[in-house]
Design a protein around this motif. Structure first.
Motif, PDB file in Angstrom:
ATOM      1  N   ALA A  68      12.568  33.467  54.514  1.00 51.75           N
ATOM      2  CA  ALA A  68      12.323  32.961  53.790  1.00 51.75           C
ATOM      3  C   ALA A  68      11.260  31.570  54.094  1.00 51.75           C
ATOM      4  O   ALA A  68      10.312  31.542  53.666  1.00 51.75           O
ATOM      5  CB  ALA A  68      13.615  31.809  53.091  1.00 51.75           C
ATOM      6  N   ALA A  69      11.527  31.089  55.312  1.00 48.83           N
ATOM      7  CA  ALA A  69      10.729  30.267  56.088  1.00 48.83           C
ATOM      8  C   ALA A  69      10.146  30.770  56.079  1.00 48.83           C
ATOM      9  O   ALA A  69       8.587  29.912  56.522  1.00 48.83           O
ATOM     10  CB  ALA A  69      12.186  29.447  57.157  1.00 48.83           C
ATOM     11  N   ALA A  72       7.148  31.411  53.471  1.00 49.28           N
ATOM     12  CA  ALA A  72       7.068  30.146  53.132  1.00 49.28           C
ATOM     13  C   ALA A  72       6.055  29.860  54.457  1.00 49.28           C
ATOM     14  O   ALA A  72       4.755  29.522  53.765  1.00 49.28           O
ATOM     15  CB  ALA A  72       7.921  29.564  53.137  1.00 49.28           C
ATOM     16  N   TYR A  73       6.227  29.509  55.114  1.00 48.02           N
ATOM     17  CA  TYR A  73       4.988  29.389  55.976  1.00 48.02           C
ATOM     18  C   TYR A  73       3.656  30.671  56.457  1.00 48.02           C
ATOM     19  O   TYR A  73       2.558  29.818  56.268  1.00 48.02           O
ATOM     20  CB  TYR A  73       5.151  29.242  57.897  1.00 48.02           C
ATOM     21  N   HIS A  75       2.891  32.371  54.262  1.00 49.47           N
ATOM     22  CA  HIS A  75       1.973  32.319  53.122  1.00 49.47           C
ATOM     23  C   HIS A  75       1.020  31.447  52.478  1.00 49.47           C
ATOM     24  O   HIS A  75      -0.143  31.336  52.543  1.00 49.47           O
ATOM     25  CB  HIS A  75       3.129  32.515  51.355  1.00 49.47           C
ATOM     26  N   ARG A  76       1.164  29.454  53.420  1.00 53.36           N
ATOM     27  CA  ARG A  76       0.490  28.173  53.663  1.00 53.36           C
ATOM     28  C   ARG A  76      -1.022  28.594  54.625  1.00 53.36           C
ATOM     29  O   ARG A  76      -1.548  28.909  54.365  1.00 53.36           O
ATOM     30  CB  ARG A  76       1.599  27.653  53.453  1.00 53.36           C
ATOM     31  N   LEU A  84       2.374  35.740  48.644  1.00 52.47           N
ATOM     32  CA  LEU A  84       3.295  34.987  47.244  1.00 52.47           C
ATOM     33  C   LEU A  84       2.716  34.612  45.730  1.00 52.47           C
ATOM     34  O   LEU A  84       1.089  33.740  46.729  1.00 52.47           O
ATOM     35  CB  LEU A  84       4.260  33.856  47.616  1.00 52.47           C
ATOM     36  N   GLU A  90       1.535  24.175  42.437  1.00 53.75           N
ATOM     37  CA  GLU A  90       2.689  23.775  43.027  1.00 53.75           C
ATOM     38  C   GLU A  90       4.093  24.075  41.940  1.00 53.75           C
ATOM     39  O   GLU A  90       4.766  25.104  43.766  1.00 53.75           O
ATOM     40  CB  GLU A  90       2.686  22.327  43.533  1.00 53.75           C
ATOM     41  N   VAL A  93       4.057  27.917  43.556  1.00 55.66           N
ATOM     42  CA  VAL A  93       4.140  28.148  45.491  1.00 55.66           C
ATOM     43  C   VAL A  93       5.770  27.862  44.809  1.00 55.66           C
ATOM     44  O   VAL A  93       6.651  29.277  45.748  1.00 55.66           O
ATOM     45  CB  VAL A  93       3.788  26.813  45.648  1.00 55.66           C
ATOM     46  N   ALA A  94       6.453  27.026  44.229  1.00 52.71           N
ATOM     47  CA  ALA A  94       7.673  27.193  44.676  1.00 52.71           C
ATOM     48  C   ALA A  94       8.612  27.897  43.724  1.00 52.71           C
ATOM     49  O   ALA A  94       9.159  28.055  44.391  1.00 52.71           O
ATOM     50  CB  ALA A  94       7.748  26.039  43.606  1.00 52.71           C
ATOM     51  N   LEU A  97       9.246  30.555  46.353  1.00 55.66           N
ATOM     52  CA  LEU A  97       9.354  29.980  47.251  1.00 55.66           C
ATOM     53  C   LEU A  97      10.791  29.989  46.998  1.00 55.66           C
ATOM     54  O   LEU A  97      11.761  31.352  47.559  1.00 55.66           O
ATOM     55  CB  LEU A  97       9.743  28.412  48.054  1.00 55.66           C
ATOM     56  N   SER A  98      11.343  29.993  45.850  1.00 54.09           N
ATOM     57  CA  SER A  98      12.610  30.628  44.899  1.00 54.09           C
ATOM     58  C   SER A  98      12.517  31.836  44.974  1.00 54.09           C
ATOM     59  O   SER A  98      14.192  32.185  45.326  1.00 54.09           O
ATOM     60  CB  SER A  98      12.223  29.958  42.868  1.00 54.09           C
TER      61      SER A  98
END
Length: 221
Positions: A68-69, A72-73, A75-76, A84, A90, A93-94, A97-98
């Protein structure tokens, strides 16, 4: 130039991160661990990742663990790849991540109950597996409804969540989960496996199996 190293095991959940790297088109080195031989608990690997599991991503000497981390990294860091949702939104984005956290914290443990129930108990694993099968069936019913007849997790656009849920239900199938009862998931699996990034991932995994002479059955990849 950034040096990126992925510690992975063919067929393991590191496949999700590997597919993300392939989707981005980011050059990286893969380091294969033979999980069946306990390589994840070797002193050499524990010196890299004290958690003793895959995936582990090393970017210019800095370690990042947990799918997951890592996702997320990535993707950003590489928003153009569309791993994602969320182009400046935002909340979207959340939500992305969820969804990957749900894959890691709900689907993944249930898959382990189905595929390797003996790891969850010192006693009879039959009850652990039965519980995992029941829980995972509910999640698969939801996934099937969400992707529909010919869609993706987010409707008409692929995301790395599709690869993660595919990894979950295909791995559970190896453990005896009756995936044939979910024709929408079988169709979704075909779409996931046809994606070029997944094909490149599978080719690298197969190459690792042959190179390292791993006991992994290629048919399970």
């Amino acid at each position: 130039m950034t040096e990126t190293i992925l510690y992975m095991a063919p067929g393991a959940c590191s496949r999700v991160t590997m597919t993300a790297l392939e989707e981005i088109g980011l050059p990286y080195k893969d380091r294969t661990l033979d999980l069946a031989a306990g390589a994840q608990t070797s002193d050499d690997y524990l010196a890299v990742n004290r958690k003793g599991k895959v995936p582990a991503l090393v970017v210019d000497g800095q370690l990042l663990t947990e799918n997951a981390a890592i996702l997320a990294y990535l993707h950003r860091a590489y928003p153009g790849a569309g791993l994602l949702p969320g182009d400046g939104d935002e909340l979207a984005v959340a939500q992305g991540l969820s969804d990957v956290i749900w894959c890691a914290s709900t689907l993944h443990p249930e898959v382990r109950q189905v595929r390797a129930p003996f790891k969850w108990t010192l006693g009879d694993p039959a009850g652990v597996k039965e519980d995992g099968l029941a829980k995972f069936a509910k999640e698969c019913a939801y996934i099937a409804e969400r992707v529909g007849e010919d869609g993706w997790w987010y409707g008409d656009r692929w995301s790395i969540v599709d690869t993660y849920v595919y990894w979950a239900y295909s791995t559970a199938r190896i453990g005896g989960f009756p995936l044939d009862k979910y024709p929408r998931l079988l169709a979704h699996a075909e779409r996931v496996r046809a994606r070029p990034s997944f094909q490149r991932t599978l080719a690298r995994e197969l190459a690792a199996v042959e190179r390292e002479k791993l006991p992994t059955d290629p048919a399970t990849l």
